[in-house]
Design an enzyme around this catalytic site. Structure first.
Site, short mmCIF file in Angstrom:
data_model
loop_
_atom_site.label_atom_id
_atom_site.label_comp_id
_atom_site.label_asym_id
_atom_site.label_seq_id
_atom_site.Cartn_x
_atom_site.Cartn_y
_atom_site.Cartn_z
N LYS A 146 6.74 3.42 26.01
CA LYS A 146 7.98 4.17 26.17
C LYS A 146 9.17 3.47 25.53
O LYS A 146 10.06 4.13 24.99
CB LYS A 146 8.24 4.43 27.66
CG LYS A 146 7.29 5.46 28.28
CD LYS A 146 7.28 6.77 27.51
CE LYS A 146 6.64 7.90 28.28
NZ LYS A 146 6.56 9.15 27.48
N TYR A 184 2.33 1.65 29.81
CA TYR A 184 3.24 2.80 29.77
C TYR A 184 4.65 2.37 29.36
O TYR A 184 5.28 2.97 28.48
CB TYR A 184 3.25 3.45 31.15
CG TYR A 184 4.09 4.69 31.30
CD1 TYR A 184 3.67 5.91 30.80
CD2 TYR A 184 5.28 4.65 32.02
CE1 TYR A 184 4.42 7.06 30.97
CE2 TYR A 184 6.04 5.78 32.20
CZ TYR A 184 5.61 6.98 31.68
OH TYR A 184 6.37 8.12 31.86
#
Length: 303
Positions: free
Chosen positions: A169, A165
């Site tokens: 990001k 993640y």
């Protein structure tokens, strides 16, 4: 002055629930025609249903707004292209893209399967790339476009158990940096938001007391400002619980090491000076940053 989106057409991905839903409702309330995109999968990306997107469309229409539903999977470029074609056919243009769709598959890096790493990158990073690529020429032809990426504190600063993640990001921040440069001549502005809100993505990640204090509605003002007509570009805003801040990449002032000191030991000896953050500054682009290094080197060699 009230910020409005009358005459604008917005696509909001992952807008069947959570932050995307609130972004879409507020865009519609302020006059935009909205494409509610949601694949309808679970938090981990599995499954799929059009029910959530259709429900948001009904909410918007009941309030007097204009919206259509689209179930494209942002991981599938052909589906995304069809979504943009549908938006153009229905509304004639696309002015705003909010890349909000995301999934979570949290595990420590040592225990994470590569399929889970790739799946998260596919949705967050490649999903945003697909949607942005699909609207890019439309916005160039219009000489108008506003694009929002959704990053995270996990990517900007790190968080345990979210290597997939966080990597995705942070990559979106890099994508924003590139696209602001390429889009400038066609009035395409690209920004990024790092939200903190109580959604199904965070329901078992954050404490209950904190979830009660951080509603999606407290993030949306920053998101909509970043896709408004007078929005900045190349800006990252963090938002949560009604508090807002700006984040950016910085570099300390270059330190020249003469030949005798330009060794591993020399870097170690000057490390405190190299990491003196009181000298930090942001750069407009990589050319300026590289130029600062070259300038320091040239001055040092002449000294």
């Amino acid at each position: 002055m009230t910020i409005r989106f009358d005459g604008r057409v917005a696509i909001v991905t992952g807008s069947g629930n959570g932050l995307g839903r609130v972004h879409a409702l507020e865009l519609a309330r302020r006059g935009a025609k909205v494409v509610i995109n949601d694949f309808g999968g679970g938090r981990d990306g599995t499954g799929g249903s059009s029910e959530a997107a259709l429900k948001v469309v009904e909410e918007i229409r009941a309030a007097g707004g204009t919206a259509i539903a689209n179930g494209a999977n942002v991981c599938d470029f052909e589906q995304v292209q069809a979504m943009v074609a549908q938006a153009k056919a229905e509304f004639g243009r696309v002015d705003v893209l909010v890349n909000n769709a995301g999934i979570l598959r949290d595990k420590t890096f040592s225990k994470m399967e590569m399929a889970d790493f790739r799946a998260v990158l596919d949705v967050h990073l490649m999903g945003s790339v697909h949607c942005t690529k699909a609207v890019w020429e439309v916005m160039r032809e219009q000489n108008y476009g506003r694009i929002l990426m959704t990053t995270s504190a996990s990517g900007l600063f790190g968080n345990f158990g979210q290597s997939n993640y966080g990597a995705a990001k942070m990559a979106l921040v890099g994508l924003m940096h590139m696209l602001t440069i390429e889009g400038a001549k066609n009035n395409i502005r690209v920004n990024t938001i790092a939200p903190m809100a109580a959604t199904r993505m965070t329901e078992d990640v954050l404490p209950a007391a904190m979830l009660d204090a951080i509603k999606p509605e407290q993030v949306t003002p920053a998101a909509l400002f970043l896709v408004s007509e007078d929005a900045p570009t190349k800006t990252t805003l963090s938002a949560g619980g009604g508090a807002f801040s700006a984040a950016r990449i910085e570099d300390t002032a270059p330190v020249y090491l003469p030949p005798a000191e330009c060794t591993v030991e020399g870097v170690a000896a000057r490390f405190a000076q190299l990491t003196d953050w009181s000298t930090a500054r942001a750069y407009e682009n990589s050319t300026v940053q590289v130029g600062a290094l070259i300038e320091a080197a040239m001055k040092g060699m002449k000294a």
